[in-house]
Design an enzyme around this catalytic site. Structure first.
Site, mmCIF file in Angstrom:
data_model
loop_
_atom_site.group_PDB
_atom_site.id
_atom_site.type_symbol
_atom_site.label_atom_id
_atom_site.label_comp_id
_atom_site.label_asym_id
_atom_site.label_seq_id
_atom_site.Cartn_x
_atom_site.Cartn_y
_atom_site.Cartn_z
ATOM 1 N N HIS A 122 3.536 -27.313 -33.823
ATOM 2 C CA HIS A 122 4.891 -26.934 -33.403
ATOM 3 C C HIS A 122 5.123 -25.499 -33.894
ATOM 4 C CE1 HIS A 122 9.330 -26.848 -33.682
ATOM 5 N NE2 HIS A 122 9.341 -27.851 -32.828
ATOM 6 N N ASP A 199 2.534 -31.441 -41.901
ATOM 7 C CA ASP A 199 3.808 -31.520 -41.185
ATOM 8 C C ASP A 199 3.986 -32.963 -40.704
ATOM 9 O OD1 ASP A 199 5.880 -31.480 -39.418
ATOM 10 O OD2 ASP A 199 5.187 -29.757 -38.264
ATOM 11 N N GLN A 202 6.676 -35.653 -37.179
ATOM 12 C CA GLN A 202 6.507 -36.652 -36.112
ATOM 13 C C GLN A 202 5.773 -37.907 -36.576
ATOM 14 O OE1 GLN A 202 7.948 -36.606 -33.275
ATOM 15 N NE2 GLN A 202 8.531 -34.465 -33.037
ATOM 16 N N LYS A 225 14.876 -36.921 -37.248
ATOM 17 C CA LYS A 225 13.820 -37.574 -36.468
ATOM 18 C C LYS A 225 13.482 -38.937 -37.052
ATOM 19 C CE LYS A 225 11.583 -33.210 -35.166
ATOM 20 N NZ LYS A 225 11.992 -33.008 -33.781
ATOM 21 N N CYS A 363 8.238 -26.535 -27.857
ATOM 22 C CA CYS A 363 8.051 -25.657 -29.016
ATOM 23 C C CYS A 363 6.604 -25.714 -29.503
ATOM 24 C CB CYS A 363 8.999 -26.005 -30.170
ATOM 25 S SG CYS A 363 10.715 -25.912 -29.716
HETATM 26 N N1 7TS Z 1 7.203 -30.012 -36.746
HETATM 27 C C1 7TS Z 1 7.031 -30.868 -35.739
HETATM 28 C C2 7TS Z 1 5.715 -31.566 -35.574
HETATM 29 C C3 7TS Z 1 8.093 -31.124 -34.861
HETATM 30 O O1 7TS Z 1 7.922 -31.982 -33.861
HETATM 31 C C4 7TS Z 1 9.329 -30.456 -35.050
HETATM 32 C C5 7TS Z 1 10.487 -30.645 -34.098
HETATM 33 C C6 7TS Z 1 9.455 -29.589 -36.136
HETATM 34 C C7 7TS Z 1 8.378 -29.385 -36.967
HETATM 35 C C8 7TS Z 1 10.740 -28.880 -36.445
HETATM 36 O O2 7TS Z 1 11.709 -29.798 -36.800
HETATM 37 P P1 7TS Z 1 13.227 -29.334 -37.033
HETATM 38 O O3 7TS Z 1 13.965 -30.599 -37.278
HETATM 39 O O4 7TS Z 1 13.224 -28.427 -38.206
HETATM 40 O O5 7TS Z 1 13.650 -28.644 -35.774
HETATM 41 N N2 7TS Z 1 10.106 -31.109 -32.842
HETATM 42 C C9 7TS Z 1 10.902 -31.201 -31.744
HETATM 43 C C10 7TS Z 1 10.471 -31.730 -30.542
HETATM 44 O O6 7TS Z 1 9.331 -32.170 -30.342
HETATM 45 N N3 7TS Z 1 11.463 -31.706 -29.665
HETATM 46 O O7 7TS Z 1 12.541 -31.165 -30.242
HETATM 47 C C11 7TS Z 1 12.207 -30.859 -31.550
#
Ligand code: 7TS
Length: 405
Positions: A122, A199, A202, A225, A363
Site C-alpha cells: 500500500h 504492515d 489487512q 479496519k 492505493c
Molecule cells: N496498509 C495497508 C495494507 C492498507 O490496506 C491500508 C489501507 C493502509 C496501510 C493505510 O491505512 P490507514 O488506515 O492509515 O489509511 N487500505 C485501504 C484500502 O485498501 N482501501 O482503503 C484503504
C-alpha cells in the site's frame, strides 16, 4: 460456527438500504462496519466520562485515563506483546509507518544503505520509506512478485545484504489478498541482523498475530479496519527499538519536564504520544478487539475463507472476468477486471444495486502496474457477509455485462 443472522444484528448499518436496495457491504478492506457495542462505547464515553487524560486529579480524568490505559493492555494482549509500553496509539497504520520511518529509519538508514519493501505494498508502506531514502541518499529496493501475486522468496534472499537496514512488508496485500510468507521473510532478515516492520492493516482482523512468536520488530495497524473507530490505530515496537528512537512529535504529555533550556522526555509509551490523543477512539478500539475476541479469530477466519472460496468460484465462472491475485494463500479479497468494462463503471452499476465495492488502484499503484492494469474492482469480505450477498454481486456483474455488450 458463526450464526450470521444473529451476528448481522450487531451491525446496525447492515440493515440499511442504499438506492432502495438492501445494503450489500463488500468494501471491508477499506473500512469495516462497527458493531453496536463499539458505537455504544463512544456514546457512553462522551456522555459519562469525557475528560482529558494523564493530567487531572479529578474523578472523570482518572476514569478516562484508566479506560484509555486499559485499552492499551487489550491491544497488548491481543497481539501478545511482552510489555504494554510497546503499544503506541497513533491515528492509524499510515501514521505508524511514518513514525517508524522518521525516527527508527533516521537512526539506522544512512547514505548508501537500502530499505527493502515488496511489490505488494500500500502507498502507506512505500512513500514514507521513499522520503527517508531520498533524505538519506539511500536506495529503496522492491522485492518482486510472480504472476499470482506472491513474493519471490529466492529473489528476496538475494537482495538482502549488509546494506539492508530495514525490511518493511505487508502481511496481507490490500489490492490482491495475498498472504505473505512472513516466517521466512523475518527469519532471513533476522539471520542477517535486519529488523522487520510488518504492515498488519489487512491481517490483524482476519488471522491471529503473536508478535513474540513471529518475532517481528514493528507492526502497524488501523482501528477502523478491525471494527473500531476511525482516527485511531497503533504501532507495536520492541522496547529495545522504541527506547533508542527520538520522539516523532513533541509538545504536551510526551515530556517529564520542560524549561526553556532543556526538555526531558517522558517514558514509553508516552514519549510517542504528544498532545491530547484520540481517547474515545482508543477506548472504542479496545471494545472492538473484545468483540473480535468474543467471536474468535478462528471462527472469523473459517467463515471468511469459506466466503472467499465461494466468491472466487462463482466469479471466475463469469465469462470475461479475470481475477488478479491468484495465490493459494489468500484472505478475504477478490480483485478482478472485466474485459471491455472499466472498474469505475462496474462500481457505479453495482452501487445502483446497493452493493458497495472499491474500484481503482487501491492505493497500491505499483501493484496494479505489475499486472499492466490501471485499476481493479475489489470485493473484500468480513465474517458478517453471506453467500447470498456474493450471489447478488455475481448477478449484478452479469447484468452489467449484458448492458455493455
Ligand atoms: N496498509 C495497508 C495494507 C492498507 O490496506 C491500508 C489501507 C493502509 C496501510 C493505510 O491505512 P490507514 O488506515 O492509515 O489509511 N487500505 C485501504 C484500502 O485498501 N482501501 O482503503 C484503504
Amino acid at each position: 460456527m458463526i450464526d450470521t443472522n444473529l451476528i448481522r444484528k450487531d451491525f446496525p448499518i447492515l440493515a440499511t438500504f442504499v438506492n432502495n436496495k438492501p445494503l450489500v457491504y463488500l468494501d471491508n478492506a477499506a473500512t469495516t462496519q462497527k458493531p453496536q457495542v463499539v458505537i455504544d462505547t463512544l456514546v457512553d464515553y462522551y456522555t459519562n466520562t469525557n475528560s482529558n487524560i494523564h493530567r487531572g486529579v479529578h474523578r472523570l480524568s482518572q476514569e478516562a485515563t484508566k479506560q484509555y490505559e486499559d485499552a492499551r493492555i487489550i491491544v497488548q494482549k491481543f497481539i501478545n506483546a511482552k510489555h504494554s509500553e510497546e503499544i503506541i496509539f497513533t491515528r492509524g497504520a499510515t501514521e505508524s509507518v511514518n513514525l517508524v520511518a522518521a525516527t527508527f529509519g533516521d537512526i539506522v538508514v544512512n547514505a548508501g544503505d537500502e530499505v527493502l519493501i515488496s511489490h505488494l505494498e500500500h502507498h502507506a508502506n512505500i512513500v514514507p520509506w521513499q522520503v527517508l531514502c531520498h533524505k538519506k541518499n539511500a536506495t529503496l529496493k522492491v522485492i518482486p512478485i510472480n504472476d499470482s501475486g506472491e513474493i519471490l522468496l529466492d529473489e528476496y534472499e538475494k537482495m538482502l545484504s549488509s546494506k539492508t537496514k530495514i525490511v518493511a512488508v505487508s502481511h496481507i496485500s490490500n489490492a490482491l489478498g495475498t498472504i505473505t510468507p512472513i516466517a521466512p521473510i523475518i527469519e532471513m532478515a533476522h539471520s542477517r541482523g535486519i529488523p522487520v516492520l510488518l504492515d498488519t492493516a489487512q491481517s490483524i482482523q482476519h488471522i491471529p498475530i503473536d508478535v513474540q512468536q513471529m518475532d517481528c520488530d514493528f507492526i502497524i495497524a488501523s482501528g477502523h479496519k478491525m471494527y473500531g473507530p476511525t482516527g485511531i490505530g497503533f504501532l507495536y515496537g520492541k522496547r529495545e527499538h522504541l527506547d533508542k528512537m527520538q520522539p516523532y512529535q513533541t509538545g504536551g504529555d510526551m515530556i517529564l519536564s520542560v524549561s526553556f533550556e532543556k526538555t526531558i522526555y517522558n517514558d514509553l509509551p508516552y514519549k510517542f504520544e504528544a498532545g491530547t490523543p484520540n481517547i474515545a477512539g482508543a477506548i472504542g478500539l479496545g471494545k472492538a478487539i473484545e468483540y473480535i475476541q468474543k467471536i474468535g479469530l478462528d471462527a472469523i477466519n473459517g467463515r471468511e475463507n469459506g466466503l472467499l472460496a465461494y466468491g472466487t468460484e462463482i466469479l471466475q465462472n463469469i465469462d470475461g472476468l479475470h481475477i488478479i491475485g491468484t495465490s493459494a494463500h489468500k484472505s478475504s479479497i477478490i480483485s478482478f477486471v472485466l474485459d471491455g468494462i472499466h472498474p469505475h463503471d462496474i462500481g457505479t452499476f453495482l452501487d445502483a444495486d446497493g452493493i458497495a465495492v472499491r474500484t481503482g488502484h487501491h492505493c497500491a499503484e505499483p501493484t496494479m502496474h505489475r499486472f499492466g492494469i490501471p485499476a481493479t474492482t475489489r470485493i473484500s469480505v468480513a465474517f458478517y457477509n453471506t453467500k447470498e450477498e456474493l450471489d447478488a454481486v455475481a448477478d449484478s456483474i452479469r447484468n452489467v455485462i449484458t448492458m455493455f455488450r
